[in-house]
Scaffold this motif. Structure first.
Motif, mmCIF file in Angstrom:
data_model
loop_
_atom_site.group_PDB
_atom_site.id
_atom_site.type_symbol
_atom_site.label_atom_id
_atom_site.label_comp_id
_atom_site.label_asym_id
_atom_site.label_seq_id
_atom_site.Cartn_x
_atom_site.Cartn_y
_atom_site.Cartn_z
ATOM 1 N N ALA A 1 0.799 -1.283 0.193
ATOM 2 C CA ALA A 1 -0.014 -0.209 -0.134
ATOM 3 C C ALA A 1 0.832 1.254 -0.068
ATOM 4 O O ALA A 1 0.328 2.147 -0.534
ATOM 5 C CB ALA A 1 -0.954 -0.143 1.215
ATOM 6 N N GLU A 2 2.028 1.156 0.454
ATOM 7 C CA GLU A 2 3.079 2.098 0.561
ATOM 8 C C GLU A 2 3.452 2.754 -0.964
ATOM 9 O O GLU A 2 3.852 3.814 -1.015
ATOM 10 C CB GLU A 2 4.223 1.694 1.496
ATOM 11 N N HIS A 3 3.191 1.818 -1.740
ATOM 12 C CA HIS A 3 3.557 2.249 -3.071
ATOM 13 C C HIS A 3 2.318 3.344 -3.596
ATOM 14 O O HIS A 3 2.690 3.944 -4.682
ATOM 15 C CB HIS A 3 3.561 1.426 -4.072
ATOM 16 N N PHE A 4 1.393 3.337 -3.063
ATOM 17 C CA PHE A 4 0.055 4.018 -3.414
ATOM 18 C C PHE A 4 -0.116 5.427 -2.621
ATOM 19 O O PHE A 4 -0.796 6.136 -3.183
ATOM 20 C CB PHE A 4 -0.985 3.058 -3.578
ATOM 21 N N VAL A 5 0.004 5.536 -1.287
ATOM 22 C CA VAL A 5 -0.253 6.402 -0.566
ATOM 23 C C VAL A 5 1.031 6.440 0.557
ATOM 24 O O VAL A 5 1.669 5.591 0.758
ATOM 25 C CB VAL A 5 -1.698 6.273 0.093
ATOM 26 N N THR A 6 1.068 7.648 1.065
ATOM 27 C CA THR A 6 2.100 7.944 1.995
ATOM 28 C C THR A 6 1.475 7.827 3.461
ATOM 29 O O THR A 6 0.531 8.364 3.618
ATOM 30 C CB THR A 6 3.046 9.221 1.818
ATOM 31 N N LYS A 7 2.265 7.467 4.235
ATOM 32 C CA LYS A 7 2.146 7.577 5.914
ATOM 33 C C LYS A 7 2.010 8.902 6.058
ATOM 34 O O LYS A 7 1.227 9.122 7.141
ATOM 35 C CB LYS A 7 3.281 6.818 6.642
ATOM 36 N N LEU A 8 2.550 9.748 5.631
ATOM 37 C CA LEU A 8 2.626 11.088 6.114
ATOM 38 C C LEU A 8 1.318 11.591 6.013
ATOM 39 O O LEU A 8 0.422 12.288 6.627
ATOM 40 C CB LEU A 8 3.500 12.159 5.188
ATOM 41 N N SER A 9 0.924 11.475 4.593
ATOM 42 C CA SER A 9 -0.478 12.042 4.138
ATOM 43 C C SER A 9 -1.870 11.329 5.228
ATOM 44 O O SER A 9 -2.602 11.915 5.604
ATOM 45 C CB SER A 9 -0.822 11.922 2.708
ATOM 46 N N ILE A 10 -1.621 9.944 5.341
ATOM 47 C CA ILE A 10 -2.615 9.233 6.114
ATOM 48 C C ILE A 10 -2.482 9.746 7.595
ATOM 49 O O ILE A 10 -3.487 9.867 8.087
ATOM 50 C CB ILE A 10 -2.358 7.700 5.778
ATOM 51 N N SER A 11 -1.333 9.787 8.073
ATOM 52 C CA SER A 11 -1.230 10.162 9.491
ATOM 53 C C SER A 11 -1.823 11.591 9.665
ATOM 54 O O SER A 11 -2.334 11.599 10.658
ATOM 55 C CB SER A 11 0.074 9.792 9.907
ATOM 56 N N THR A 12 -1.447 12.504 8.790
ATOM 57 C CA THR A 12 -1.860 13.961 9.025
ATOM 58 C C THR A 12 -3.493 13.708 9.036
ATOM 59 O O THR A 12 -3.896 14.759 9.951
ATOM 60 C CB THR A 12 -1.432 14.795 7.813
ATOM 61 N N LEU A 13 -3.932 13.350 8.191
ATOM 62 C CA LEU A 13 -5.508 12.840 8.153
ATOM 63 C C LEU A 13 -6.088 12.317 9.246
ATOM 64 O O LEU A 13 -7.116 12.653 10.022
ATOM 65 C CB LEU A 13 -6.156 12.676 6.984
ATOM 66 N N SER A 14 -5.546 11.414 9.521
ATOM 67 C CA SER A 14 -6.073 10.307 10.895
ATOM 68 C C SER A 14 -5.725 10.708 12.115
ATOM 69 O O SER A 14 -6.158 10.538 12.963
ATOM 70 C CB SER A 14 -5.488 8.988 10.525
#
Ligand code: PMT
Length: 400
Positions: free
Chosen positions: A43-56
């Motif tokens: 999944a890390e090829h498609f979305v970044t942990k940074l964007s996901i953790s910022t939103l979550s």
């Protein structure tokens, strides 16, 4: 919004639809849910942990260990969750889930989870149509998991057909419907009549006397009463609020007189009446037929008293349990108690414009409830939570 305070664990697997997850997370967080995200290494090829953790607003994990050597406990996350949502769920992740092939954090967490699991598959046309996918989805369903079927449309490959992950709104609705279905139907068989919003009293064809009520308090009450199984008659003045619940019958009105006549139409069959509308106390005596021109320095409009809808309900009371609101700016408690008495109410909800975050327009409110025998104070809360407190209180009083 039924997601307030709910703990949602999202597992992302490696598919192009992962980009849509940002919208889902943002929606959940906005609705007050606590969101923890895990992802497969792909999944890390498609979305970044940074964007996901910022939103979550939480760290995102894809491995059992973080770089700093801490263990990301799959068991803890699994037992924490009220629901787990696997989205997008690729053919590979689906297959691992149903066959117990536990080779990553997502699968280990899934296998440790005791909460309901929602699966939003996403894959290409022929993969989705493949008998192994069909069988794996059937297996997942036989485990009691909720499948949110893939939708039809253009796929990343350019092929057209079923396989696209359901839209974030569809996934969110499935989760919300699930939590709603869990609400105890404590008001089943009851008809609840609610007035909401402002009233507009016309001056001429373009102007009116109104107030700042948004309708949020009344619509929250309607939503919560409907979730508890009541039949809700919601009579609202002009408001931008929307409601989509089959138990709610929405009647839109403009003026106080129209609101009164709608209330009287349904009053005999009402069990619980809640008046949260901010009704204009006065209306222009005459409504000018044409737009009033600004010819003079001063303009005097004669106002006459509007009917008091709640007082009329109090006078006509037979079996109804009546709840009024009091919106005050001074001598709050004394005024609220006066209205409880004068309008023949069973309880009154006081909100004061002197309390920050209370009253008009805000998404929050701070209330005190008075009955003939007592007073209960509540903290500042979302209007959804306030609506729940009010209905809990009504239910307690009805049981007495
Ligand atoms: O809509 P929101 O932006 O979410 O804001 C919510 C609210 C502040 C409007 C709501 O919480 C609230 O306080 N509603 C009552 C506002 C009001 O008009 O209060 P009041 O103290 O003036 O009236 C007392 C009661 O009599 C109210 O239940 C009111 O609905 C009712 N009334 C008043 C006058 C009238 N002519 N007819 C009535 O039925």
């Amino acid at each position: 919004m039924s997601l307030s305070g709910k703990k949602i664990l999202i597992a992302i697997s490696g598919g192009i639809a992962a980009y849509k997850i940002h919208f889902l997370i943002r929606d959940f967080v906005k609705k007050g849910a606590k969101v923890q995200v895990i992802m497969t290494p792909d999944a890390e090829h498609f979305v970044t942990k940074l964007s996901i953790s910022t939103l979550s607003k939480n760290p995102v994990y894809s491995d059992f260990y973080s770089h700093n050597g801490t263990w990301n406990s799959h068991v803890e996350m699994a037992l924490w969750a009220d629901v787990m949502v696997v989205a997008p769920c690729t053919a590979g992740t689906l297959s691992k889930m149903v066959h117990g092939l536990c080779d990553n954090l997502v699968i280990a967490t899934y296998m440790s989870a005791k909460c309901p699991v929602f699966i939003a598959p996403a894959m290409d046309l022929d993969m989705y149509a493949h008998p192994s996918t069909t069988r794996n989805l059937e297996l997942a369903e036989s485990f009691g998991h909720h499948i949110i079927p893939a939708e039809s449309g253009e796929l990343a490959s350019g092929l057209i057909g079923q396989g696209r992950m359901a839209e974030p709104e569809t996934i969110a609705k499935s989760i919300e419907d699930f939590f709603d279905s869990e609400t105890e139907k404590t008001l089943a068989g009851k008809t609840v009549l609610i007035t909401a919003g402002p009233t507009y009293e016309a001056i001429d064809p373009v102007r009116f006397i109104g107030n700042h009520s948004s309708g949020k308090m009344g619509f929250s009450l309607a939503e919560q009463a409907a979730k508890r199984g009541a039949k809700v008659i919601l009579i609202s003045g002009p408001s931008a609020q929307k409601i989509n619940n089959e138990n709610v019958e929405l009647h839109k009105v403009t003026s106080a007189k129209e609101m009164l006549s709608k209330v009287l139409e349904f009053y005999d069959t009402t069990d619980i009446g809640i008046a949260s509308a901010a009704v204009a106390d006065y209306a222009p005596k005459e409504i000018a037929k044409e737009k009033i021109k600004k010819n003079d320095e001063n303009l005097t409009i004669e106002l006459v008293k509007n009917p008091d809808i709640l007082k009329t309900m109090g006078e006509k009371k037979t079996h109804q349990f009546l709840v009024g609101f009091a919106l005050e700016t001074q001598n709050e408690e004394e005024n609220a108690k006066g209205k409880l008495e004068k309008k023949n109410l069973d309880m009154i909800v006081l909100n004061s414009l002197r309390d920050e975050g209370a009253g008009f327009k805000n998404d929050t409110n701070k209330i005190k409830i008075f009955t003939k025998t007592g007073k209960t104070e509540f903290d500042l809360k979302s209007k959804e939570e306030v609506a729940k407190d009010i209905l809990d209180f009504v239910e307690e009083q009805l049981l007495k």
